[in-house]
Design an enzyme around this catalytic site. Structure first.
Site, PDB file in Angstrom:
ATOM      1  N   ASP A 196       0.838  -1.208   0.000  1.00  0.00           N
ATOM      2  CA  ASP A 196       0.000   0.000   0.000  1.00  0.00           C
ATOM      3  C   ASP A 196       0.873   1.258   0.000  1.00  0.00           C
ATOM      4  O   ASP A 196       0.374   2.368  -0.119  1.00  0.00           O
ATOM      5  CB  ASP A 196      -1.003  -0.011   1.161  1.00  0.00           C
ATOM      6  CG  ASP A 196      -0.350  -0.010   2.528  1.00  0.00           C
ATOM      7  OD1 ASP A 196       0.903  -0.116   2.605  1.00  0.00           O
ATOM      8  OD2 ASP A 196      -1.081   0.100   3.529  1.00  0.00           O
ATOM      9  N   SER A 197       2.198   1.063   0.081  1.00  0.00           N
ATOM     10  CA  SER A 197       3.111   2.202  -0.114  1.00  0.00           C
ATOM     11  C   SER A 197       2.932   2.785  -1.511  1.00  0.00           C
ATOM     12  O   SER A 197       3.413   3.883  -1.784  1.00  0.00           O
ATOM     13  CB  SER A 197       4.562   1.766   0.089  1.00  0.00           C
ATOM     14  OG  SER A 197       4.873   0.661  -0.727  1.00  0.00           O
ATOM     15  N   ASP A 242      -0.817  -6.446  -0.432  1.00  0.00           N
ATOM     16  CA  ASP A 242      -1.144  -5.824   0.857  1.00  0.00           C
ATOM     17  C   ASP A 242      -2.652  -5.609   0.993  1.00  0.00           C
ATOM     18  O   ASP A 242      -3.294  -5.108   0.060  1.00  0.00           O
ATOM     19  CB  ASP A 242      -0.504  -4.427   0.873  1.00  0.00           C
ATOM     20  CG  ASP A 242       0.458  -4.232   2.018  1.00  0.00           C
ATOM     21  OD1 ASP A 242       0.539  -5.105   2.899  1.00  0.00           O
ATOM     22  OD2 ASP A 242       1.129  -3.185   2.017  1.00  0.00           O
ATOM     23  N   LYS A 247      -0.551  -9.794   2.738  1.00  0.00           N
ATOM     24  CA  LYS A 247       0.114  -9.253   3.932  1.00  0.00           C
ATOM     25  C   LYS A 247      -0.824  -8.248   4.580  1.00  0.00           C
ATOM     26  O   LYS A 247      -1.540  -7.534   3.866  1.00  0.00           O
ATOM     27  CB  LYS A 247       1.422  -8.565   3.540  1.00  0.00           C
ATOM     28  CG  LYS A 247       2.083  -7.817   4.680  1.00  0.00           C
ATOM     29  CD  LYS A 247       3.427  -7.248   4.299  1.00  0.00           C
ATOM     30  CE  LYS A 247       3.372  -5.819   3.805  1.00  0.00           C
ATOM     31  NZ  LYS A 247       2.714  -4.855   4.724  1.00  0.00           N
ATOM     32  N   GLU A 288      -1.197  -5.602   8.393  1.00  0.00           N
ATOM     33  CA  GLU A 288      -0.506  -5.057   9.562  1.00  0.00           C
ATOM     34  C   GLU A 288      -1.179  -5.487  10.859  1.00  0.00           C
ATOM     35  O   GLU A 288      -2.400  -5.652  10.910  1.00  0.00           O
ATOM     36  CB  GLU A 288      -0.484  -3.524   9.466  1.00  0.00           C
ATOM     37  CG  GLU A 288       0.287  -3.021   8.262  1.00  0.00           C
ATOM     38  CD  GLU A 288       0.317  -1.499   8.164  1.00  0.00           C
ATOM     39  OE1 GLU A 288      -0.198  -0.815   9.072  1.00  0.00           O
ATOM     40  OE2 GLU A 288       0.873  -0.996   7.170  1.00  0.00           O
ATOM     41  N   GLU A 316       9.207  -3.740  10.868  1.00  0.00           N
ATOM     42  CA  GLU A 316       9.508  -2.388  10.364  1.00  0.00           C
ATOM     43  C   GLU A 316       9.923  -1.463  11.498  1.00  0.00           C
ATOM     44  O   GLU A 316       9.261  -1.393  12.540  1.00  0.00           O
ATOM     45  CB  GLU A 316       8.271  -1.821   9.631  1.00  0.00           C
ATOM     46  CG  GLU A 316       8.522  -0.419   9.078  1.00  0.00           C
ATOM     47  CD  GLU A 316       7.545   0.039   8.012  1.00  0.00           C
ATOM     48  OE1 GLU A 316       6.664  -0.750   7.601  1.00  0.00           O
ATOM     49  OE2 GLU A 316       7.668   1.198   7.577  1.00  0.00           O
TER      50      GLU A 316
HETATM   51  O1  KIV Z   1       3.492  -1.171   1.661  1.00  0.00           O
HETATM   52  C1  KIV Z   1       4.689  -1.446   1.755  1.00  0.00           C
HETATM   53  O2  KIV Z   1       5.517  -1.126   0.901  1.00  0.00           O
HETATM   54  C2  KIV Z   1       5.116  -2.178   2.935  1.00  0.00           C
HETATM   55  C3  KIV Z   1       6.596  -2.324   3.133  1.00  0.00           C
HETATM   56  C4  KIV Z   1       7.135  -1.072   3.673  1.00  0.00           C
HETATM   57  C5  KIV Z   1       6.917  -3.490   3.973  1.00  0.00           C
HETATM   58  O3  KIV Z   1       4.329  -2.616   3.704  1.00  0.00           O
END
Ligand code: KIV
Length: 279
Positions: A61-62, A100, A129, A131, A198
């Protein structure tokens, strides 16, 4: 006689397996082989990283802050990740594609999380993935028991940046390290296949890495993790103000600017298109 072997022998280094699958994560940890992970949000970049032998591509989600110009990851929608996952999955032959779950698509219930995870798997992801530690253990349990590999993410978790008071290093004192430890154990017991760590001191990440059977994937967590992940624009030197822990392995910002400048100059002075590039 037909061979019954369906995959590479266990002797093959993980970097040589023709397709990275979830069981390779644990195998890499057992053998002390470090895994590599980068974010990717589109087909062309994903293809380049796959050709370079990167083991895991994260449709993170970055992408909100990195390529969509958003102020934080909080406004990324499931549809954004879904579309990017489709693009990345199409371009990849070897790498494992992890997608994500964005903010608001999994926190409230295991069934909500499962519905979101299925959408990303249908888009081509090989794993998801999200959080959180103990608070999302039941989500991990349901999704993993349905046969979807799950990667956890603890330490600084950007979707909780307001609750955490900004991008602050976690696990600095004993109480905070105890919480991280409990979170990591809860994720492993729920069936997570790996955990992103992280922004934490290298010692804390080393303690968690030694304690866990599943691999840890560090970002701003020092050198002792089983794998490392970076946001790709930080890794190539494209991000204007990268985080302190990121190292630029290229100068993409400078090179792109130079190429665009040279193109503009050639168009303006009539040097391009030339006879060689005309029909
Ligand atoms: O969204 C992302 O890029 C991440 C990484 C920073 C692990 O979760």
């Amino acid at each position: 006689m037909t061979s019954t072997r369906t995959g590479p022998t266990p002797d093959v280094p993980i970097s040589d397996v023709p397709r990275l699958r979830v069981h390779h994560l644990g195998r890499a940890k057992k053998r002390g082989e470090r895994l590599t992970m980068l974010t990717a949000y589109d087909a062309i970049v994903a293809g380049v990283f796959d050709d370079a032998g990167i083991d895991i591509l994260l449709v993170g989600d970055s992408m909100g802050t990195t390529v969509l110009g958003m102020p934080s990851t909080l406004t990324v929608a499931l549809e954004d990740i879904e579309r990017a996952t489709r693009a990345v999955a199409t371009a990849v032959r070897r790498a494992m594609v992890v997608a994500d779950l964005p903010f608001g698509t999994y926190e409230d219930s295991p069934t909500h999380a499962f519905d979101s995870a299925t959408r990303l798997m249908r888009a081509g992801a090989h794993a998801v993935k999200f959080e959180g530690g103990q608070r999302v253990a039941s989500q991990v349990q349901l999704i993993a028991s349905a046969g979807i590999p799950v990667i956890g993410h603890i330490g600084f978790t950007p979707q909780s940046e307001h609750g955490l008071g900004g991008p602050r290093i976690q696990g600095r004192d004993a109480a905070s390290l105890d919480t991280l430890t409990a979170d990591a154990v809860a994720l492993q017991e729920a069936g997570a296949s790996a955990i992103v760590l992280e922004l934490m001191p290298a010692d804390a990440a080393a303690t968690l890495t030694d304690m866990l059977q599943i691999p840890t994937i560090g970002i701003g967590a020092g050198p002792h993790c089983d794998a490392q992940v970076l946001v790709w624009t930080d890794m190539v030197g494209l991000t204007p103000r990268p985080p302190r822990f990121a190292r630029a392995f290229g100068q993409a910002r400078r090179d792109l600017q130079a190429a665009a400048g040279a193109y503009a100059e050639a168009v303006r002075n009539g040097a391009y298109p030339d006879p060689e590039h005309s029909y």
